[in-house]
Design a protein around this motif. Sequence first.
Motif, PDB file in Angstrom:
ATOM      1  N   GLU A 191     -60.257-113.168 -55.253  1.00 35.11           N
ATOM      2  CA  GLU A 191     -61.689-112.866 -55.366  1.00 35.11           C
ATOM      3  C   GLU A 191     -62.512-114.086 -55.764  1.00 35.11           C
ATOM      4  OE1 GLU A 191     -63.251-109.831 -54.729  1.00 35.11           O
ATOM      5  OE2 GLU A 191     -61.301-109.442 -53.831  1.00 35.11           O
ATOM      6  N   ALA A 192     -61.869-115.140 -56.225  1.00 37.31           N
ATOM      7  CA  ALA A 192     -62.598-116.310 -56.730  1.00 37.31           C
ATOM      8  C   ALA A 192     -63.194-117.123 -55.580  1.00 37.31           C
ATOM      9  CB  ALA A 192     -61.673-117.186 -57.563  1.00 37.31           C
ATOM     10  N   PRO A 193     -64.453-117.537 -55.667  1.00 36.83           N
ATOM     11  CA  PRO A 193     -65.064-118.345 -54.598  1.00 36.83           C
ATOM     12  C   PRO A 193     -64.623-119.805 -54.633  1.00 36.83           C
ATOM     13  CG  PRO A 193     -66.634-117.996 -56.368  1.00 36.83           C
ATOM     14  CD  PRO A 193     -65.416-117.190 -56.724  1.00 36.83           C
ATOM     15  N   GLU A 194     -63.978-120.235 -55.727  1.00 35.45           N
ATOM     16  CA  GLU A 194     -63.545-121.625 -55.843  1.00 35.45           C
ATOM     17  C   GLU A 194     -62.212-121.685 -56.578  1.00 35.45           C
ATOM     18  OE1 GLU A 194     -66.751-123.384 -57.926  1.00 35.45           O
ATOM     19  OE2 GLU A 194     -66.354-122.346 -59.803  1.00 35.45           O
ATOM     20  N   MET A 195     -61.667-122.903 -56.685  1.00 35.69           N
ATOM     21  CA  MET A 195     -60.396-123.069 -57.373  1.00 35.69           C
ATOM     22  C   MET A 195     -60.496-122.620 -58.823  1.00 35.69           C
ATOM     23  SD  MET A 195     -58.710-126.657 -56.106  1.00 35.69           S
ATOM     24  CE  MET A 195     -60.066-127.622 -56.805  1.00 35.69           C
ATOM     25  N   LEU A 196     -59.387-122.096 -59.339  1.00 33.25           N
ATOM     26  CA  LEU A 196     -59.304-121.700 -60.731  1.00 33.25           C
ATOM     27  C   LEU A 196     -58.125-122.411 -61.388  1.00 33.25           C
ATOM     28  CD1 LEU A 196     -59.876-117.825 -60.557  1.00 33.25           C
ATOM     29  CD2 LEU A 196     -61.541-119.591 -61.175  1.00 33.25           C
ATOM     30  N   SER A 197     -58.292-122.760 -62.641  1.00 30.12           N
ATOM     31  CA  SER A 197     -57.207-123.376 -63.402  1.00 30.12           C
ATOM     32  C   SER A 197     -56.412-122.295 -64.124  1.00 30.12           C
ATOM     33  CB  SER A 197     -57.778-124.356 -64.426  1.00 30.12           C
ATOM     34  OG  SER A 197     -58.510-123.650 -65.429  1.00 30.12           O
ATOM     35  N   ALA A 198     -55.261-122.684 -64.665  1.00 25.81           N
ATOM     36  CA  ALA A 198     -54.460-121.748 -65.449  1.00 25.81           C
ATOM     37  C   ALA A 198     -55.239-121.273 -66.670  1.00 25.81           C
ATOM     38  CB  ALA A 198     -53.146-122.405 -65.863  1.00 25.81           C
ATOM     39  N   SER A 199     -56.043-122.161 -67.252  1.00 22.76           N
ATOM     40  CA  SER A 199     -56.846-121.775 -68.415  1.00 22.76           C
ATOM     41  C   SER A 199     -57.855-120.705 -68.042  1.00 22.76           C
ATOM     42  CB  SER A 199     -57.566-122.999 -68.988  1.00 22.76           C
ATOM     43  OG  SER A 199     -56.635-123.967 -69.447  1.00 22.76           O
ATOM     44  N   GLN A 200     -58.488-120.867 -66.882  1.00 19.47           N
ATOM     45  CA  GLN A 200     -59.484-119.887 -66.449  1.00 19.47           C
ATOM     46  C   GLN A 200     -58.848-118.540 -66.131  1.00 19.47           C
ATOM     47  OE1 GLN A 200     -60.962-122.572 -63.347  1.00 19.47           O
ATOM     48  NE2 GLN A 200     -63.030-122.409 -64.234  1.00 19.47           N
ATOM     49  N   ILE A 201     -57.702-118.570 -65.464  1.00 19.11           N
ATOM     50  CA  ILE A 201     -56.991-117.325 -65.172  1.00 19.11           C
ATOM     51  C   ILE A 201     -56.558-116.653 -66.469  1.00 19.11           C
ATOM     52  CG2 ILE A 201     -54.860-116.373 -64.220  1.00 19.11           C
ATOM     53  CD1 ILE A 201     -56.688-116.904 -62.008  1.00 19.11           C
ATOM     54  N   GLY A 202     -56.012-117.438 -67.390  1.00 19.22           N
ATOM     55  CA  GLY A 202     -55.563-116.890 -68.658  1.00 19.22           C
ATOM     56  C   GLY A 202     -56.693-116.242 -69.436  1.00 19.22           C
ATOM     57  N   GLU A 203     -57.843-116.904 -69.452  1.00 20.88           N
ATOM     58  CA  GLU A 203     -58.996-116.351 -70.165  1.00 20.88           C
ATOM     59  C   GLU A 203     -59.476-115.065 -69.507  1.00 20.88           C
ATOM     60  OE1 GLU A 203     -63.531-117.686 -71.532  1.00 20.88           O
ATOM     61  OE2 GLU A 203     -62.166-119.133 -70.596  1.00 20.88           O
ATOM     62  N   ALA A 204     -59.481-115.032 -68.174  1.00 23.88           N
ATOM     63  CA  ALA A 204     -59.959-113.848 -67.463  1.00 23.88           C
ATOM     64  C   ALA A 204     -59.041-112.649 -67.687  1.00 23.88           C
ATOM     65  CB  ALA A 204     -60.067-114.151 -65.967  1.00 23.88           C
ATOM     66  N   LEU A 205     -57.739-112.889 -67.829  1.00 20.42           N
ATOM     67  CA  LEU A 205     -56.778-111.796 -67.920  1.00 20.42           C
ATOM     68  C   LEU A 205     -56.278-111.545 -69.336  1.00 20.42           C
ATOM     69  CD1 LEU A 205     -54.622-112.499 -64.731  1.00 20.42           C
ATOM     70  CD2 LEU A 205     -56.622-111.028 -64.980  1.00 20.42           C
ATOM     71  N   GLY A 206     -56.686-112.386 -70.278  1.00 22.74           N
ATOM     72  CA  GLY A 206     -56.244-112.192 -71.653  1.00 22.74           C
ATOM     73  C   GLY A 206     -54.809-112.601 -71.897  1.00 22.74           C
ATOM     74  N   VAL A 207     -54.336-113.611 -71.158  1.00 25.87           N
ATOM     75  CA  VAL A 207     -52.990-114.137 -71.375  1.00 25.87           C
ATOM     76  C   VAL A 207     -53.105-115.624 -71.676  1.00 25.87           C
ATOM     77  CG1 VAL A 207     -51.945-112.432 -69.843  1.00 25.87           C
ATOM     78  CG2 VAL A 207     -52.611-114.657 -68.925  1.00 25.87           C
ATOM     79  N   SER A 208     -52.019-116.223 -72.129  1.00 25.07           N
ATOM     80  CA  SER A 208     -52.053-117.639 -72.465  1.00 25.07           C
ATOM     81  C   SER A 208     -52.115-118.500 -71.208  1.00 25.07           C
ATOM     82  CB  SER A 208     -50.822-118.023 -73.280  1.00 25.07           C
ATOM     83  OG  SER A 208     -49.656-117.989 -72.460  1.00 25.07           O
ATOM     84  N   ARG A 209     -52.565-119.755 -71.392  1.00 24.85           N
ATOM     85  CA  ARG A 209     -52.618-120.689 -70.266  1.00 24.85           C
ATOM     86  C   ARG A 209     -51.224-120.915 -69.696  1.00 24.85           C
ATOM     87  NH1 ARG A 209     -51.321-125.806 -69.658  1.00 24.85           N
ATOM     88  NH2 ARG A 209     -50.891-126.031 -71.882  1.00 24.85           N
ATOM     89  N   ILE A 210     -50.219-121.004 -70.575  1.00 27.41           N
ATOM     90  CA  ILE A 210     -48.848-121.245 -70.124  1.00 27.41           C
ATOM     91  C   ILE A 210     -48.348-120.075 -69.274  1.00 27.41           C
ATOM     92  CG2 ILE A 210     -46.467-121.542 -70.895  1.00 27.41           C
ATOM     93  CD1 ILE A 210     -47.560-123.053 -73.313  1.00 27.41           C
ATOM     94  N   THR A 211     -48.646-118.855 -69.736  1.00 29.17           N
ATOM     95  CA  THR A 211     -48.232-117.672 -68.968  1.00 29.17           C
ATOM     96  C   THR A 211     -48.914-117.649 -67.610  1.00 29.17           C
ATOM     97  OG1 THR A 211     -47.813-116.356 -70.953  1.00 29.17           O
ATOM     98  CG2 THR A 211     -48.259-115.153 -68.919  1.00 29.17           C
ATOM     99  N   ALA A 212     -50.220-117.880 -67.599  1.00 30.24           N
ATOM    100  CA  ALA A 212     -50.965-117.886 -66.332  1.00 30.24           C
ATOM    101  C   ALA A 212     -50.411-118.947 -65.389  1.00 30.24           C
ATOM    102  CB  ALA A 212     -52.443-118.121 -66.599  1.00 30.24           C
ATOM    103  N   ARG A 213     -50.070-120.100 -65.938  1.00 28.06           N
ATOM    104  CA  ARG A 213     -49.560-121.182 -65.100  1.00 28.06           C
ATOM    105  C   ARG A 213     -48.228-120.801 -64.446  1.00 28.06           C
ATOM    106  NH1 ARG A 213     -46.502-125.930 -65.291  1.00 28.06           N
ATOM    107  NH2 ARG A 213     -47.401-127.632 -64.054  1.00 28.06           N
ATOM    108  N   ARG A 214     -47.383-120.054 -65.146  1.00 30.43           N
ATOM    109  CA  ARG A 214     -46.108-119.625 -64.562  1.00 30.43           C
ATOM    110  C   ARG A 214     -46.341-118.765 -63.317  1.00 30.43           C
ATOM    111  NH1 ARG A 214     -41.964-116.719 -68.022  1.00 30.43           N
ATOM    112  NH2 ARG A 214     -40.728-117.232 -66.178  1.00 30.43           N
ATOM    113  N   TYR A 215     -47.300-117.857 -63.404  1.00 30.92           N
ATOM    114  CA  TYR A 215     -47.606-117.008 -62.251  1.00 30.92           C
ATOM    115  C   TYR A 215     -48.225-117.828 -61.120  1.00 30.92           C
ATOM    116  CZ  TYR A 215     -46.581-112.808 -64.951  1.00 30.92           C
ATOM    117  OH  TYR A 215     -45.946-111.828 -65.680  1.00 30.92           O
ATOM    118  N   LEU A 216     -49.106-118.727 -61.457  1.00 31.22           N
ATOM    119  CA  LEU A 216     -49.757-119.555 -60.434  1.00 31.22           C
ATOM    120  C   LEU A 216     -48.755-120.468 -59.743  1.00 31.22           C
ATOM    121  CD1 LEU A 216     -52.990-120.375 -62.448  1.00 31.22           C
ATOM    122  CD2 LEU A 216     -52.879-119.017 -60.346  1.00 31.22           C
TER     123      LEU A 216
END
Length: 230
Positions: free
Chosen positions: A170-195
């Motif tokens: 749904e994002a119109p532009e690139m997202l970082s692990a930090s941005q994904i983590g903040e949006a979903l309420g998970v840590s940056r490290i966790t978000a980065r594993r999924y990404l």
Amino acid sequence: MIRTLVVEDDPILAEAHRAYTERVSGFTVVGVVHGGGEALRFLDRHPVDLVLLDFYLPDIGGLDVCRAIRARGHATDVMAVTSARQLDTVRAAVSQGVIQYLLKPFTFASFRDKLERYAQYRQHVSSPTTTVAQHDVDQALGALRGPGSAVLPKGLSADTLVAVVETLREAPEMLSASQIGEALGVSRITARRYLEHLADQDLASRHPRYGGPGRPEFGYRWRPGARPIY
């Protein structure tokens, strides 16, 4: 366009399903009804390609609606969108020709994936040829099933993966692990594993982002045309 009828007795859910369907390319909602009898009367009067059918309706049960659709000679396909989780109901639905089965509650990503797979199936079976080879049949049915046998790496959750995929798509532009983590309420490290998992599956592209001290942070973008893996 795939002409779709929404059958859902809850007005709020009916509107949500209508809005979801209209967001998927190639689909248009030709009607929204709140009961089984109303659905059958609509089908008698209007051409419909796909029915999104709740099984818990106030007048006629979903399985009886399926039987009536076939008894009236309608060739429309049916996708169950329901909270009916009983195995007997699922078996009966399959025997009545229900082509997809989506359990409530669900995310938009899951809903969209079912519709996109159905659209692929229709494309396979809409060929002007009258005979098919085995691989044609396999491709058509495979479009409905999808690669559901994929096993996630240890420590990754299917529910979180769905949320990451939906956010990224749904994002119109690139997202970082930090941005994904903040949006979903998970840590940056966790978000980065999924990404990173999505990037390794060639479902997301990875791009270095500079501008601050230290190691560059990567940005991730969903690849156009990529298929979700859940």
